[in-house]
Write a protein that holds these residues in place. Structure first.
Motif, PDB file in Angstrom:
ATOM      1  N   GLU A  81      -0.390   7.149   1.067  1.00 20.78           N
ATOM      2  CA  GLU A  81      -1.716   7.749   1.199  1.00 20.78           C
ATOM      3  C   GLU A  81      -2.752   6.717   1.651  1.00 20.78           C
ATOM      4  O   GLU A  81      -3.609   7.011   2.486  1.00 20.78           O
ATOM      5  N   ARG A  82      -2.651   5.510   1.117  1.00 23.44           N
ATOM      6  CA  ARG A  82      -3.597   4.464   1.499  1.00 23.44           C
ATOM      7  C   ARG A  82      -3.362   4.021   2.938  1.00 23.44           C
ATOM      8  O   ARG A  82      -4.316   3.766   3.693  1.00 23.44           O
ATOM      9  N   PRO A 123       0.820  -1.212   0.000  1.00 21.96           N
ATOM     10  CA  PRO A 123       0.000   0.000   0.000  1.00 21.96           C
ATOM     11  C   PRO A 123       0.852   1.261   0.000  1.00 21.96           C
ATOM     12  O   PRO A 123       1.866   1.340   0.703  1.00 21.96           O
ATOM     13  N   GLU A 124       0.452   2.233  -0.806  1.00 19.97           N
ATOM     14  CA  GLU A 124       1.151   3.511  -0.834  1.00 19.97           C
ATOM     15  C   GLU A 124       0.896   4.269   0.458  1.00 19.97           C
ATOM     16  O   GLU A 124      -0.022   3.949   1.224  1.00 19.97           O
ATOM     17  N   ARG A 162      -6.000   4.168   6.177  1.00 19.02           N
ATOM     18  CA  ARG A 162      -6.301   3.037   7.057  1.00 19.02           C
ATOM     19  C   ARG A 162      -6.136   3.399   8.531  1.00 19.02           C
ATOM     20  O   ARG A 162      -6.857   2.907   9.390  1.00 19.02           O
TER      21      ARG A 162
END
Length: 357
Positions: free
Chosen positions: A269-270, A266-267, A274
């Motif tokens: 930003e992701r 996951p980047e 979360r």
């Protein structure tokens, strides 16, 4: 030893050499000790080499058995086998963590020339310290570091939650590998002069009121592999660093796709979404904990690569894809940067050592 109790984290070769220091001083042969841990002897000569946490834990246990000393021959006097276990039994039934730690301090205080431990409370902070006049001896510093690590993980195990450390300090000049200490302790780590050597960890004093959640049956299970297993066991934590590491590790574990596409970590930003924070806040919190998104991503990939090459027959091209590399060449470049060798050469070294043993 149950491999599921061991973390996928890796340990630098300088720690391997330090763990062997006492045994070598006593005239013991390091080759059988390394063999029991599955560590090729040539690893000791490569400054960039790393071993898995499981291998390191096995080495610590082998050295303890060979020296008959829970301090691995690193202290001024040996600590007889079973001493650590009795300290744990003395502390397991306490009403809160603070009482358990105070009992542990008193227990080791009964032994002449044993580790000089202290638990100090002051306002909102508490401090656990290891004090010894060992600032001029690398072996003594390593022993104090091990005591601090084991204390922190044992205390966290006792209450079922990782205790976030605010800061760690060593009263000695910084060693060449000082940059790795932040990853070990999950907090800022400082070095500086002192009249006598002292290693200390500060944390929120409220944790001292936490009630232990472990009983003697759980302790007996832990002691089957302790204290070595505490060096590489899973964390019980709440820090942002650990949450990010867990997310990356889970993504790699679940990363195989039906069509064989590379895994996608996951980047930033992701990840921030979360954790319900902004990307800027996530960057700041990781920076405060002594790490970064890019560094954690690199560490998790490196550790998974070493574990995959040492423990299985997965084709290197498939391993590269599982770790999220779009092409095999990119994985080879990264692996050489991490270890100084190629994935194929590393695997061959592991396999040849396994045949010898």
């Amino acid at each position: 030893m149950n491999s599921r109790t061991i973390s996928s984290r890796t340990v630098a070769v300088h720690q391997v050499r330090a763990a062997l220091g006492g045994a070598l001083r006593l005239g013991l042969d390091s080759a059988p000790l390394l063999q029991r841990a599955g560590i090729p002897p040539l690893t000791l000569g490569d400054e960039r080499a790393r071993v898995t946490a499981e291998q390191f834990a096995l080495l610590v246990r082998a050295v303890q058995r060979a020296t008959g000393d829970e301090f691995m021959g690193l202290g001024t006097v040996p600590s007889r086998p079973g001493t650590f276990a009795m300290m744990c039994y003395a502390s397991i039934g306490c009403r809160d963590l603070g009482t358990a730690l105070e009992r542990a301090v008193r227990f080791y205080g009964l032994f002449p020339a044993g580790p000089d431990l202290a638990l100090e409370r002051g306002g909102e902070e508490a401090e656990f310290a290891v004090r010894n006049d060992l600032r001029d001896h690398a072996e003594g510093r390593f022993l104090a570091e091990c005591v601090l690590v084991i204390w922190h993980r044992l205390a966290s195990w006792l209450i079922g939650r990782r205790i976030p450390l605010r800061r760690v300090r060593f009263d000695c000049p910084p060693p060449p590998h000082a940059g790795e200490y932040g990853e070990v302790f999950g907090c800022p780590v400082g070095f500086g002069p002192g009249r006598t050597f002292r290693a200390s960890a500060r944390f929120d004093a409220r944790w001292l009121a936490a009630a232990p959640v472990r009983d003697e049956a759980a302790l007996e299970e832990l002691l089957r592999a302790a204290p070595a297993v505490l060096i590489g066991r899973h964390e019980y934590g709440t820090t942002v660093t650990e949450q990010v590491r867990r997310t990356f590790t889970r993504a790699l574990r679940e990363g195989r796709t039906a069509r064989g596409r590379p895994a996608r970590l996951p980047e930033l930003e992701r990840l921030a979404a979360r954790l319900a924070v902004s990307p800027a806040t996530l960057r700041r919190r990781l920076r405060e904990e002594g790490t970064s998104y890019r560094r954690l991503k690199d560490q998790v990939r490196r550790e998974a690569a070493l574990a995959g090459l040492a423990g299985g027959r997965e084709p290197i091209v498939e391993l590269a894809a599982r770790l999220g590399f779009s092409e095999d060449a990119a994985f080879h470049r990264a692996f050489r940067r991490w270890t100084g060798t190629t994935p194929g050469a590393y695997r061959r070294g592991q396999e040849s050592h396994g045949q010898e043993s």
